[in-house]
Design a protein around this motif. Structure first.
Motif, mmCIF file in Angstrom:
data_model
loop_
_atom_site.group_PDB
_atom_site.id
_atom_site.type_symbol
_atom_site.label_atom_id
_atom_site.label_comp_id
_atom_site.label_asym_id
_atom_site.label_seq_id
_atom_site.Cartn_x
_atom_site.Cartn_y
_atom_site.Cartn_z
ATOM 1 N N ASN A 291 0.861 -1.092 0.046
ATOM 2 C CA ASN A 291 0.000 0.128 0.005
ATOM 3 C C ASN A 291 0.931 1.145 -0.048
ATOM 4 O OD1 ASN A 291 -2.926 -0.674 -0.143
ATOM 5 N ND2 ASN A 291 -2.330 -1.834 1.722
ATOM 6 N N PHE A 292 2.049 1.223 0.794
ATOM 7 C CA PHE A 292 2.739 2.311 0.832
ATOM 8 C C PHE A 292 3.582 2.709 -0.513
ATOM 9 C CE2 PHE A 292 3.953 3.591 5.425
ATOM 10 C CZ PHE A 292 2.475 3.493 5.720
ATOM 11 N N LEU A 293 3.692 1.675 -1.438
ATOM 12 C CA LEU A 293 4.391 1.861 -2.677
ATOM 13 C C LEU A 293 3.324 1.925 -3.768
ATOM 14 C CD1 LEU A 293 7.430 -0.653 -2.133
ATOM 15 C CD2 LEU A 293 7.370 1.697 -1.997
ATOM 16 N N SER A 294 2.055 1.875 -3.487
ATOM 17 C CA SER A 294 0.994 1.982 -4.732
ATOM 18 C C SER A 294 1.260 2.897 -5.495
ATOM 19 C CB SER A 294 -0.405 1.598 -4.076
ATOM 20 O OG SER A 294 -1.094 2.271 -4.907
ATOM 21 N N PRO A 295 1.268 2.760 -6.909
ATOM 22 C CA PRO A 295 1.417 3.934 -7.628
ATOM 23 C C PRO A 295 0.174 5.045 -7.700
ATOM 24 C CG PRO A 295 1.082 2.022 -8.962
ATOM 25 C CD PRO A 295 0.882 1.661 -7.460
ATOM 26 N N SER B 284 -2.219 5.468 -5.009
ATOM 27 C CA SER B 284 -2.564 6.044 -3.592
ATOM 28 C C SER B 284 -1.287 5.872 -2.797
ATOM 29 C CB SER B 284 -3.923 5.179 -3.106
ATOM 30 O OG SER B 284 -3.683 3.899 -2.987
ATOM 31 N N LEU C 144 1.865 6.275 -0.156
ATOM 32 C CA LEU C 144 2.516 7.252 0.328
ATOM 33 C C LEU C 144 3.757 7.760 -0.209
ATOM 34 C CD1 LEU C 144 2.489 7.328 3.977
ATOM 35 C CD2 LEU C 144 4.635 7.804 2.990
ATOM 36 N N GLN D 156 2.906 9.662 -3.488
ATOM 37 C CA GLN D 156 2.420 11.198 -3.365
ATOM 38 C C GLN D 156 3.617 11.829 -2.923
ATOM 39 O OE1 GLN D 156 -1.159 11.945 -2.330
ATOM 40 N NE2 GLN D 156 -1.466 10.028 -3.387
ATOM 41 N N ILE D 157 4.440 11.478 -2.187
ATOM 42 C CA ILE D 157 5.466 12.301 -2.068
ATOM 43 C C ILE D 157 6.546 12.633 -3.509
ATOM 44 C CG2 ILE D 157 7.806 12.638 -0.922
ATOM 45 C CD1 ILE D 157 6.620 10.916 1.297
#
Lengths: 294, 297
Positions: free
Chosen positions: B127-131, B133, B135, B138-139
Motif C-alpha cells: 500500500n505504501f508503494l502503490s502507484p 494512492s 504514500l 504521493q511524495i
C-alpha cells in the motif's frame, strides 16, 4: 554524586533515537488511523496520523466476512494447541538435557544441533506429511513447528542455572523426578517459559509458510491466508494500474479498498499488540540469558 | 543398569521429544533420496526408479539455476551490507541513553515490528508503494515527478526487501549487542573518563572492542546463511515481472515442486541448497572458533 549536565551528545543521540522510534511507530499509527477514517479522507491524504470522518464501516464489512471468523478460529486453535504441546515438549526434553550427568547427553545434543544445520527440504517434508495423512489438516500447521533446536537450547541453558541444591533437598525428602520437575523446576523457570510461550505463540499466529504449503480448503485457512487474500487486491492495483489511467480495469479486478485492508491488518495484529507489553520484560531476560551463554 | 534405573524418569521424559525429532526432522532427511529418483506417486519413494544425478544435471544446466543462485547470494549480500551494521549502530546509541524511562519506552517500540508477520508487513509495503494512492508515490508526485510502479521494477526489488527487513528487525537485533555491552567492565569507562576520554572516544575504544567478538560471530553466522533469504517476504512481494531479481531458492523450490509438481527436481534443488548451506555454516563456525576462540554452538 555530581549533577550531570545535559551535553550536546545526549541531545543529538536522543533526537536520532526518537526519530527512528517514530519511524517504527508510524506505519502502525497510519494503518490504524486510515482503518477508522473514510475512504475519501484517505485519498485526500494517505499519510494521515489523525483520523478524519471517523467511521467503522471497514470493520463492519470485514466482520461480516464468513472466512474471517473461520480463519480466526483456526488460528486460535492452532496457536493454543501449538503453544501447550510445544511448551510441554520443551520442558520434558530440556530438563533431562540440563543434567550434566545424563549419559548420552552429548550424543543427543549433537542430534539436536544437527537438525538446526541440515534439513530434508520442502519436498521430503511435504511427502512425509502426505504419508501421515496430515495434508489439509490443522495438525499440519501445528506439528512442523513444535520443537526447534534453538528454543530447546534456550530452555536447557536456563534450567542448567537453577541451583542444584533445591532439587537435592527435595530428593532427600523422597521426591521423584516428575515431582521435582513439575513442582520445583517448572515454577522456577517462569521467565523462560513465558518467553517461549510468546515466541511460539507469535510464530503460530504469524505462520504463513506451513499454511501455503499444506492447506487447501478455505474452511481450514488460518488468518494469514485470509489476510493475504485481502491484500492480493492491493497487489493487483500496485501491479496493473498506472497513474489512475485505467481505473475501470482496477474496478473490474474487484480491488479491496485500502481502509478494508487496514482494518483487517489491525484486527489480525490486535492479539499480539495486547499480549506483547506484558511479556516484553520476560523475553529480554530470556533471550539475553540464552544468547550470552549460547 | 543401576544408573538407568535410578534415572529412569529422565529417559522417559526424553522419549516424546526424541521421537518427534526422529520422525519430523530425521525422516525427511532420508526423503532426499527423491532427488536421485524419478518419483512416481503410485510406486512411492522406495519403488520409484533411480536416475542417478540426472536431476542435478538438469539443475546445473538450467538458466534458472544461475539466476536463483545469483539472486539468493546478492539478496544476502545486500542484507549483510546494509542490514548487519544497522542494529550495531542502534545498540551503540541506545547504550548511551542515560534516561532509563526514555530508554525503556523506545526499546519497547523498537522491538515491536519483529512480532509483526510478513503478511501484515507486505500489506503495508504494497500500500505504501502503490502507484495510485501510495504514500511514497504521493511524495514523489508532489515534487512533480512521475509515479513509480515499485513492485513492477526488478531493479527496486532488493532495495524494497532489504529496507523492509531492516525496519522489521533492526530493534530486535540490538538485544544481543546490548547484552554484550552489559558484560563490559564498568571500571574501564571510569578510568577512561579520568584520562579525559570523550563520549565518542569511549565508544570507539571501549564499547566497540567490547562487543567485537559478538559482532564477528554474528557476521560469520550471517555469511554461513547466505543461501537462506526467507521465503515469506519474497513470496509475498514478488511477481512474474520481478522474478529476474527476486526469485530465490525457497520460492523456486516451492513453485517448481508444489505448483508444477516436479517433485524430484525440486528435491534436488532443495538438497543442493541444504548441502551448500551446511558446508557454509560449518565453515563459519570453524572460522569463528579460530578467530575468537568461541564457537556458535
Amino acid at each position: 554524586m555530581r549533577l550531570r549536565r545535559v551535553s550536546l551528545f545526549d541531545i543529538l543521540n536522543n533526537t536520532v533515537i526518537t526519530i527512528i522510534t517514530l519511524l517504527m511507530l508510524y506505519p502502525f499509527v497510519n494503518v490504524f488511523v486510515v482503518s477508522i477514517s473514510s475512504y475519501s479522507a484517505f485519498v485526500e491524504n494517505p499519510m494521515r496520523i489523525w483520523p478524519k470522518q471517523v467511521t467503522f464501516e471497514a470493520y463492519k464489512e470485514i466482520f461480516g466476512h464468513p472466512v474471517l471468523w473461520s480463519s480466526y478460529w483456526n488460528t486460535i486453535v492452532v496457536t493454543v494447541s501449538g503453544v501447550l504441546l510445544g511448551i510441554l515438549l520443551y520442558i520434558l526434553t530440556a530438563y533431562p538435557l540440563s543434567k550434566k550427568h545424563l549419559r548420552g547427553r552429548n550424543l543427543i545434543m549433537i542430534a539436536v544441533v544437527f537438525t538446526m544445520l541440515f534439513n530434508g527440504g520442502l519436498i521430503p517434508n511435504y511427502y512425509l506429511m502426505r504419508s501421515l495423512g496430515l495434508i489439509n489438516t490443522l495438525a499440519a500447521l501445528v506439528i512442523p513447528a513444535l520443537l526447534t533446536g534453538f528454543n530447546l537450547i534456550l530452555m536447557k541453558t536456563f534450567m542448567e542455572n537453577i541451583p542444584e541444591e533445591l532439587e537435592e533437598a527435595a530428593r532427600i525428602d523422597g521426591a521423584s523426578d516428575p515431582y521435582i520437575l513439575f513442582r520445583i523446576v517448572v515454577p522456577l523457570s517462569g521467565p523462560i517459559i513465558a518467553t517461549l510461550c510468546l515466541f511460539t505463540a507469535v510464530g503460530y499466529w504469524n505462520n504463513f509458510y506451513s499454511a501455503i504449503v499444506y492447506i487447501r480448503d478455505v474452511d481450514k485457512w488460518p488468518l494469514m491466508l485470509f489476510l493475504r487474500e485481502i491484500i492480493e487486491g492491493a497487489k493487483l492495483t500496485s501491479i496493473s494500474t498506472g497513474a489512475g489511467d485505467n481505473a475501470a480495469e482496477a474496478a473490474n479486478l474487484n480491488i479491496t479498498p485500502v481502509t478494508l485492508q487496514y482494518a483487517t491488518l489491525i484486527f489480525v495484529m490486535i492479539p499480539i499488540l495486547c499480549v506483547y507489553p506484558f511479556v516484553q520484560k520476560y523475553f529480554v531476560k530470556g533471550i539475553m540469558l540464552g544468547s550470552v551463554k549460547g | 543398569m543401576r544408573y538407568l534405573i535410578k534415572n529412569k524418569w529422565l529417559y522417559v521424559f526424553l522419549i516424546p521429544g526424541l521421537l518427534y525429532l526422529l520422525i519430523f526432522k530425521y525422516v525427511p532427511m532420508f526423503g532426499i533420496v527423491i532427488a536421485f529418483k524419478k518419483l512416481s506417486i503410485v510406486k512411492g519413494i522406495w519403488g520409484s526408479d533411480w536416475v542417478g544425478f540426472q536431476n542435478f544435471e538438469t539443475l546445473f544446466q538450467s538458466a534458472h539455476f544461475i539466476r536463483v543462485l545469483r539472486n539468493s547470494i546478492l539478496l544476502s549480500v545486500y542484507q549483510i551490507l546494509w542490514g548487519f551494521p544497522a542494529p550495531i549502530l542502534l545498540a551503540l546509541m541506545l547504550n548511551e541513553v542515560r534516561q532509563m524511562l526514555f530508554k525503556r519506552i523506545t526499546q519497547t517500540i523498537l522491538y515491536l515490528p519483529h512480532f509483526i508477520s510478513w503478511v501484515v508487513l507486505a500489506g503495508i509495503v504494497i500500500n505504501f508503494l502503490s502507484p495510485t494512492s501510495g504514500l511514497v508515490n504521493q511524495i514523489i508526485t508532489s515534487f512533480g515527478h512521475e509515479p513509480v510502479k515499485f513492485l513492477m521494477e526488478p531493479g527496486y526489488f532488493r532495495s524494497i526487501i532489504v529496507s523492509a527487513e531492516i525496519w522489521k528487525g533492526v530493534g530486535w537485533g540490538t538485544i544481543i549487542y546490548l547484552a554484550a555491552m552489559t558484560g563490559i567492565d564498568p571500571t574501564l569507562y571510569e578510568s577512561a573518563k579520568i584520562d579525559g576520554a570523550s563520549r565518542l572516544q569511549r565508544i570507539r575504544y571501549i564499547t566497540i572492542p567490547g562487543i567485537a567478538t559478538t559482532i564477528i560471530i554474528l557476521l560469520l553466522l550471517n555469511l554461513g546463511n547466505i543461501l537462506d533469504n526467507g521465503f515469506e517476504q519474497v513470496f509475498l512481494l514478488y511477481n512474474p515481472v520481478t522474478y529476474e531479481t527476486a526469485d530465490i531458492f525457497e520460492t523456486y523450490t516451492y513453485r517448481i515442486g508444489l505448483q508444477d509438481g516436479r517433485l524430484s527436481y525440486a528435491t534436488a534443488v532443495g538438497l543442493f541448497k541444504s548441502v551448500v548451506g551446511f558446508v557454509l555454516i560449518l565453515s563459519a563456525n570453524y572460522a569463528a572458533r579460530k578467530i575468537s576462540g568461541k564457537s556458535i554452538w
